[in-house]
Structure formats: structure tokens, C-alpha cells
Design a protein around this motif. Structure first.
Motif, PDB file in Angstrom:
ATOM      1  N   GLN A 124       0.960  -1.122  -0.115  1.00 30.61           N
ATOM      2  CA  GLN A 124       0.015   0.008  -0.050  1.00 30.61           C
ATOM      3  C   GLN A 124       0.873   1.207  -0.025  1.00 30.61           C
ATOM      4  O   GLN A 124       0.522   2.254  -0.679  1.00 30.61           O
ATOM      5  CB  GLN A 124      -1.105  -0.016   1.064  1.00 30.61           C
ATOM      6  N   ALA A 125       1.927   1.251   0.832  1.00 35.07           N
ATOM      7  CA  ALA A 125       2.858   2.244   0.667  1.00 35.07           C
ATOM      8  C   ALA A 125       3.478   2.564  -0.635  1.00 35.07           C
ATOM      9  O   ALA A 125       3.616   3.746  -1.213  1.00 35.07           O
ATOM     10  CB  ALA A 125       4.008   2.198   1.777  1.00 35.07           C
ATOM     11  N   LEU A 126       3.869   1.532  -1.370  1.00 34.98           N
ATOM     12  CA  LEU A 126       4.490   1.597  -2.719  1.00 34.98           C
ATOM     13  C   LEU A 126       3.508   2.296  -3.493  1.00 34.98           C
ATOM     14  O   LEU A 126       3.911   3.175  -4.145  1.00 34.98           O
ATOM     15  CB  LEU A 126       5.168   0.174  -2.869  1.00 34.98           C
ATOM     16  N   LEU A 127       2.488   1.683  -3.442  1.00 36.42           N
ATOM     17  CA  LEU A 127       1.230   2.190  -4.530  1.00 36.42           C
ATOM     18  C   LEU A 127       1.100   3.578  -4.390  1.00 36.42           C
ATOM     19  O   LEU A 127       0.486   4.331  -5.179  1.00 36.42           O
ATOM     20  CB  LEU A 127       0.147   1.283  -4.373  1.00 36.42           C
ATOM     21  N   ALA A 128       1.163   3.948  -2.941  1.00 37.96           N
ATOM     22  CA  ALA A 128       0.795   5.488  -2.671  1.00 37.96           C
ATOM     23  C   ALA A 128       1.837   6.409  -2.975  1.00 37.96           C
ATOM     24  O   ALA A 128       1.637   7.651  -2.891  1.00 37.96           O
ATOM     25  CB  ALA A 128       0.174   5.563  -1.099  1.00 37.96           C
ATOM     26  N   ALA A 129       3.105   5.705  -3.080  1.00 36.44           N
ATOM     27  CA  ALA A 129       3.989   6.905  -3.044  1.00 36.44           C
ATOM     28  C   ALA A 129       4.419   7.423  -4.270  1.00 36.44           C
ATOM     29  O   ALA A 129       5.041   6.825  -5.082  1.00 36.44           O
ATOM     30  CB  ALA A 129       5.484   6.203  -2.585  1.00 36.44           C
ATOM     31  N   ASP A 130       3.952   8.755  -4.803  1.00 43.21           N
ATOM     32  CA  ASP A 130       4.196   8.994  -6.085  1.00 43.21           C
ATOM     33  C   ASP A 130       5.459   9.912  -5.880  1.00 43.21           C
ATOM     34  O   ASP A 130       5.409  11.254  -6.072  1.00 43.21           O
ATOM     35  CB  ASP A 130       2.829   9.951  -6.187  1.00 43.21           C
ATOM     36  N   SER A 131       6.383   9.504  -5.707  1.00 46.22           N
ATOM     37  CA  SER A 131       7.829  10.207  -5.740  1.00 46.22           C
ATOM     38  C   SER A 131       8.619  10.112  -6.918  1.00 46.22           C
ATOM     39  O   SER A 131       8.382   9.115  -7.758  1.00 46.22           O
ATOM     40  CB  SER A 131       8.537   9.800  -4.430  1.00 46.22           C
ATOM     41  N   ASP A 132       9.812  10.747  -7.011  1.00 44.24           N
ATOM     42  CA  ASP A 132      10.775  10.593  -8.076  1.00 44.24           C
ATOM     43  C   ASP A 132      11.932   9.593  -7.643  1.00 44.24           C
ATOM     44  O   ASP A 132      12.817   9.258  -8.334  1.00 44.24           O
ATOM     45  CB  ASP A 132      11.488  11.837  -8.316  1.00 44.24           C
ATOM     46  N   GLU A 133      11.827   9.005  -6.519  1.00 46.36           N
ATOM     47  CA  GLU A 133      12.829   8.240  -5.935  1.00 46.36           C
ATOM     48  C   GLU A 133      12.752   6.718  -6.375  1.00 46.36           C
ATOM     49  O   GLU A 133      11.610   6.338  -6.842  1.00 46.36           O
ATOM     50  CB  GLU A 133      12.846   8.217  -4.418  1.00 46.36           C
TER      51      GLU A 133
END
Ligand code: ZN
Length: 429
Positions: free
Chosen positions: A246-255
Motif C-alpha cells: 500500500q505504501a509503494l502504491l501510494a508513494a508518487d515520488s521521483d525516488e
């Protein structure tokens, strides 16, 4: 948000009775979010901003979100967990016919609490390898229905049952599947052939082999007078797999972000797809430049190893150090062991605590009593393979390794929030 996450967790647990099914459940959810499958046997062309996943042995999975900037600049944010849980596995030649009953011989997988397996409505699931049209293929199966049970012995026949009862796994655990008449013989592999036809509409010539686990058919549920708890099987460690997803899917970052969920943690991690094998390292070698740049990237990276912690049980509070007793529903726990059973150090713990403070997520600390031994996780194994800085954390639970474990219904949202912040964080220490 909390209710949505808890409902999602309950669905995920139901769809994931074995490590094979957990990997398939994770893959399904990743594909729905646009992640593409990479095949380890083919060459990869991975682009910046791409989303991918790779599986090994159908039971371990690595999800990869490539950053928009080169990972060398800013390192990789990794979350690690495990897909397996202690259980009963069916032996290769399992049929036992005693007293007119069909039973199956089982091998205990991992450090299971055995007593809770009695008097449960059990089903069977896992992977089956078979031959069809001259080819060897595999499929996952799940009987779903309660097809077996291990009845307790009546207390009248075992008066000391409540004084501590040694359970012999060879003689006392074979589940009962059916009553059979006279000299009728039941071939377990023939039952699997029938299940393959029923579940996948395929006609196998012969079932060659399998890895099948019994599991409790009672669904996970939110329970308690005020709904404070979630009870369910395999919370260790599908709770962390689900939080990481869930965290991965929510993390809309450039990293560049990675979620790794390995099989075989409960039996020491030493396998081709376990954390003590080369899967993560080989995957990173294919994603990152060689030599100098590879080491520089790893040294700029950080891993959060997520696996459940022991909450303080009100009936057994003296099993914890008085100053380090994590409470259910009081947030994730940083796990420390100076003898390196956990990979946490002051720098990585400090960073995790900083993330929790910034996200207003409560955080707790665990150190085992000094007169007791300490468990371990994939954290120290991944850290020693890759040389990556690691922090061991997890949500507090009760009844770890029981067939029905318990966690707090507020804690999943806490963990997802802080892991999302980790995946998004621009600056690692
Ligand atoms: Zn675990």
C-alpha cells in the motif's frame, strides 16, 4: 482510510493462504496499478519512471518503481518482508488409513504454535506440478472449502491436558479428511488431479509433485467490543507485505523504491528465493550500473525490514522488559538488538523515528528481556548480503505463529503512513 486499509488487509489474507498465493495476490495488485512483470530468464530493458515486478519460485516477489532520477544520485528506498508463515505441509506420500478414516501425514513448517491447530475447519492450498501433453507445468490450487480437521482428544481421556501437553507432530497432527469404507483406498494425487480440473479446467495426465499447506478457513475479521483488533492467520508477515504494498502504491515520488517479500523466512531464509539467497542482489545488479557506481548506490540506500513485534500481553506482561513493552494500537515498533539479531542501528532507528515524528505517527521501541533469547528477521540477512543500512521495525501483535494471530486495528494505517513517507523521502541520512 483506516477502514479501507483494514478491509483490504482482510481480503488480502483470504486470497493468500500460502506464500505462492501471497505472491500471486501481490502481483495481481501490482499489475492493477500498472506494474509490468519482468522474467528473470529474459533480458530486461528498464526505463526511468517504469514500474516492474519479478517473482522467483512463485513464492518471492520484488516490486520495483524506478525513479525519474538515477538511483545513483539519491539511493534506493527498500522495504522488506516475508510471504511465508508457520503451518502444516502435506508429506509426499501422505495417505494414512486408520480406524476407517482417511488422514494425511504432515510436516511442521517453521516454528508453529501447534495447539491452536486442533478443532479448526481446515482447507488445503499451494502449488501442484503435473504432466500434461508431455509437458511439466505447475498451477496454484486452493480447495477453499473446509475439507479437514484435527479433533482434540476429550479431556476425559487426557486429564492432564491443561497442565501442559506435549504434542507429537508425527502421531497427533495428521488431519482427518474423510471416513472410508472397508478396503477402499484413496489416492491423494488423484484428488489433486480432480481439483486441477475443477479449479483450472485442465486435464493433467498425472500429478508429479506438490507443496501444499493446511490453513484455517475462518476469515480474518475486525473484532473486539470497539473493533480494536484484527484477528487472522498469517498476520506474520502478510501484515507487513500488505503495508509495504500500500505504501509503494501510494508513494508518487521521483525516488527509486523497492518492495521485497521473500519466502522461507520462518525456516532460516536459506534458499534460492529466500532472503539469504541471491534474489535481491541479482535483481539490483540488473537495475544498477556495475562496479563503483553499484556500491555507491547501495551505500546511499536504506532498507526498512518490516516484520511483526511482540506486544505486551496483559496476562503475561512479565515476558517483556518493563521499559520496552510495545502496546497494540500505539504505532510501529523499532526493534533493537545489539547482538545483531536485528539490523537496526542508531542512524537507521533515528531516521525512522524522524519520519514518524514528521508524519505524527506514534512510534515505540522493543528490546527483548536481557534474560531471554531474541528472534530475528530478514533485516540482518539482507543487510549482510548487500551491505545496506537497515532498520528492523514492525507492528505489535499477540499470538505470533498461532493459526489465528491478533494485531491492533489502528496500527496498519500508522505503518502505511510512515512507509509511504519513507518511499517519498528525498533525503536519506
Ligand atoms: Zn515474521
Amino acid at each position: 482510510m483506516r477502514d479501507v486499509l483494514n478491509a483490504g488487509l482482510i481480503d488480502f489474507l483470504k486470497a493468500s493462504p500460502t506464500p505462492f498465493h501471497a505472491t500471486a495476490s501481490l502481483a495481481l495488485r501490482l499489475e492493477a496499478a500498472g506494474y509490468q512483470r519482468l522474467d528473470e530468464r529474459e533480458s530486461w530493458s528498464v526505463v526511468s519512471g517504469g514500474r516492474y515486478y519479478v517473482t522467483r519460485n512463485d513464492s518471492s516477489i520484488i516490486a520495483i518503481k524506478m525513479g525519474r532520477q538515477a538511483p545513483l544520485l539519491n539511493g534506493i528506498r527498500m522495504v522488506g518482508a516475508h510471504t511465508d508463515s508457520p503451518c502444516l505441509r502435506v508429506k509426499p506420500q501422505p495417505e494414512l488409513q486408520r480406524q476407517g478414516f482417511l488422514q494425511l501425514g504432515v510436516e511442521v513448517y517453521g516454528g508453529a504454535l501447534l495447539a491452536p491447530w486442533f478443532d479448526r475447519d481446515l482447507s488445503l492450498a499451494g502449488r501442484v506440478t503435473y504432466r500434461r501433453d508431455g509437458k511439466v507445468e505447475s498451477q496454484l490450487i486452493d480447495f477453499k472449502l473446509p475439507i479437514a480437521v484435527i479433533p482434540n482428544l476429550a479431556i476425559h481421556l487426557n486429564r492432564t491436558a491443561n497442565d501442559g501437553w506435549h504434542i507429537n507432530p508425527q502421531t497427533e497432527l495428521p488431519p482427518i479428511l474423510a471416513q472410508v469404507a472397508g478396503d477402499e483406498r484413496i489416492d491423494f494425487r488423484a484428488l489433486l488431479t480432480e481439483q486441477l480440473a475443477r479449479e483450472h479446467q485442465l486435464n493433467a495426465d498425472v500429478v508429479l509433485d506438490y507443496e501444499l499447506s493446511f490453513y484455517d478457513t475462518q476469515d480474518a475479521a475486525q473484532i473486539g467490543l470497539n473493533g480494536d483488533f484484527i484477528a487472522g492467520a498469517r498476520l506474520d508477515n502478510l501484515l507487513s507485505c500488505y503495508a509495504g504494498l500500500q505504501a509503494l502504491l501510494a508513494a508518487d515520488s521521483d525516488e527509486t523504491c523497492i518492495l521485497v517479500c521473500n519466502d522461507h523466512e520462518e525456516v532460516g531464509s536459506s534458499s534460492a528465493c529466500g532472503a539469504d539467497g541471491p534474489m535481491l542482489e541479482q535483481t539490483l545488479q540488473r537495475l544498477l550500473p556495475d562496479g563503483d557506481a553499484y556500491v555507491r548506490t547501495i551505500q546511499r540506500s536504506l532498507m526498512v525490514s518490516a516484520d511483526n513485534a511482540h506486544g505486551v500481553h496483559p496476562n503475561y506482561a512479565d515476558k517483556h522488559d518493563g521499559n520496552h513493552g510495545p502496546k497494540l494500537n500505539a504505532g510501529p515498533v523499532i526493534k533493537v538488538n545489539n547482538n545483531q539479531r536485528y539490523a537496526t542501528n542508531s542512524e537507521t532507528a533515528g531516521f525512522f523515528r524522524h519520519l514518524c515524528m514528521a508524519e505524527e505517527v506514534p512510534v515505540q521501541s522493543f528490546v527483548v528481556r536481557s534474560d531471554m533469547g531474541c528472534g530475528s528477521t530478514i533485516g540482518p540477512i539482507a543487510a549482510s548480503h548487500l551491505g545496506v543500512r537497515t532498520v528492523d521495525i514492525g507492528l505489535p501483535t499477540f499470538a505470533m505463529h498461532s493459526i489465528r494471530e491478533l494485531c491492533g486495528s489502528h496500527d496498519l494505517a500508522h505503518l502505511v503512513k510512515v512507509l509511504t513517507a519513507f518511499y517519498r523521502s528525498h533525503d536519506l541520512p
